[in-house]
Design an enzyme around this catalytic site. Structure first.
Site, PDB file in Angstrom:
ATOM      1  N   GLN B  95      34.395  33.448  31.848  1.00  0.00           N
ATOM      2  CA  GLN B  95      34.865  33.002  33.509  1.00  0.00           C
ATOM      3  C   GLN B  95      33.678  33.125  34.064  1.00  0.00           C
ATOM      4  O   GLN B  95      32.845  34.386  34.235  1.00  0.00           O
ATOM      5  CB  GLN B  95      36.029  34.723  33.464  1.00  0.00           C
ATOM      6  CG  GLN B  95      35.484  34.695  35.175  1.00  0.00           C
ATOM      7  CD  GLN B  95      36.562  36.423  35.604  1.00  0.00           C
ATOM      8  OE1 GLN B  95      37.182  36.631  34.447  1.00  0.00           O
ATOM      9  NE2 GLN B  95      36.933  36.026  37.434  1.00  0.00           N
ATOM     10  N   HIS B 101      40.242  33.549  39.657  1.00  0.00           N
ATOM     11  CA  HIS B 101      40.646  32.616  39.744  1.00  0.00           C
ATOM     12  C   HIS B 101      41.859  31.336  39.173  1.00  0.00           C
ATOM     13  O   HIS B 101      40.871  31.596  37.894  1.00  0.00           O
ATOM     14  CB  HIS B 101      39.752  31.566  40.220  1.00  0.00           C
ATOM     15  CG  HIS B 101      38.657  31.456  38.772  1.00  0.00           C
ATOM     16  ND1 HIS B 101      37.281  32.397  38.765  1.00  0.00           N
ATOM     17  CD2 HIS B 101      37.783  30.244  38.809  1.00  0.00           C
ATOM     18  CE1 HIS B 101      36.596  32.670  38.186  1.00  0.00           C
ATOM     19  NE2 HIS B 101      37.124  31.434  37.701  1.00  0.00           N
TER      20      HIS B 101
END
Lengths: 140, 140
Positions: B95, B101
């Site tokens: 990430q 997201h």
């Protein structure tokens, strides 16, 4: 022949034909082990109601379904001592079974996988603005 | 230093500091073009409220957030003429920005990508049952 409710292997699991690998079920979703995992603990979460892709999911089903996805993405690392998860859906392309399924895969740094392994590209000048406009129009 | 609301690049986009690549926004979520797309039209969907991972998302925010993800996953292929999408979240591992997201990537058969590119493994006898039990206990 596309799978229908009567031939869909995930509908068979939803119907309770094989509970061996089921880790969770409620009115909205069933979660079970992928039999060919990327790593042990790789779970598939499917909606009880047969729909093919994410856009096909009834809006009213989004919350109860993704609350289960969220719970599984918390439980898998807790259960297995992994650091994180990769949560993914293939819609149409690369989708092996035409019943919406969310992969929840345990991840740990150094496990040899990558979040993305594909070469990333860049937009040419003006291209991003044009692409953004087309998506905005499709949403309008 | 982990990103906080004040330093998070996605919070800056949520705050309206750069609208160029924003394709959608409402009270729950903002969607914008990834600047280094896997393919043109690769969109990131982020919750307005700064949370790091999917398990951190408030249960009340799951529906409004994933309804936007669903809408984007329908709009992107419609806008770009692609056949499907790859929808994915990296939680913690891989990430890049610690603000949840969801990637929505347009896919077309023959585009050279794979839904999964990693060697799949198999469970040893009894291993799947043990793994399933651990996940069930974490959910209990």
């Amino acid at each position: 022949m596309p799978a229908t409710r009567s031939t869909c292997p995930f509908c068979a699991i939803v119907a309770g034909e094989d509970e061996t690998d089921v880790v969770y079920r409620d009115e909205a979703a069933v979660a079970f082990l992928d039999r060919r995992p990327l790593f042990p603990g790789h779970v598939l979460v499917v909606p009880v109601r047969h729909v093919e892709t994410l856009p096909d999911l009834d809006t009213a089903d989004v919350a109860p379904f993704f609350i289960v996805v969220q719970r599984i993405s918390a439980a898998v690392p807790e259960a297995l001592g992994s650091q994180g998860t990769f949560v993914a859906v293939n819609n149409v392309v690369s989708q092996s079974v035409p019943h919406l399924h969310v992969h929840v895969v345990p991840r740990t740094k150094g496990d040899g996988l990558r979040g993305f392994f594909w070469p990333r590209t860049k937009y040419a000048p003006g291209e991003a603005a044009s692409v953004a406009d087309r998506i905005r129009r499709a949403l309008a």
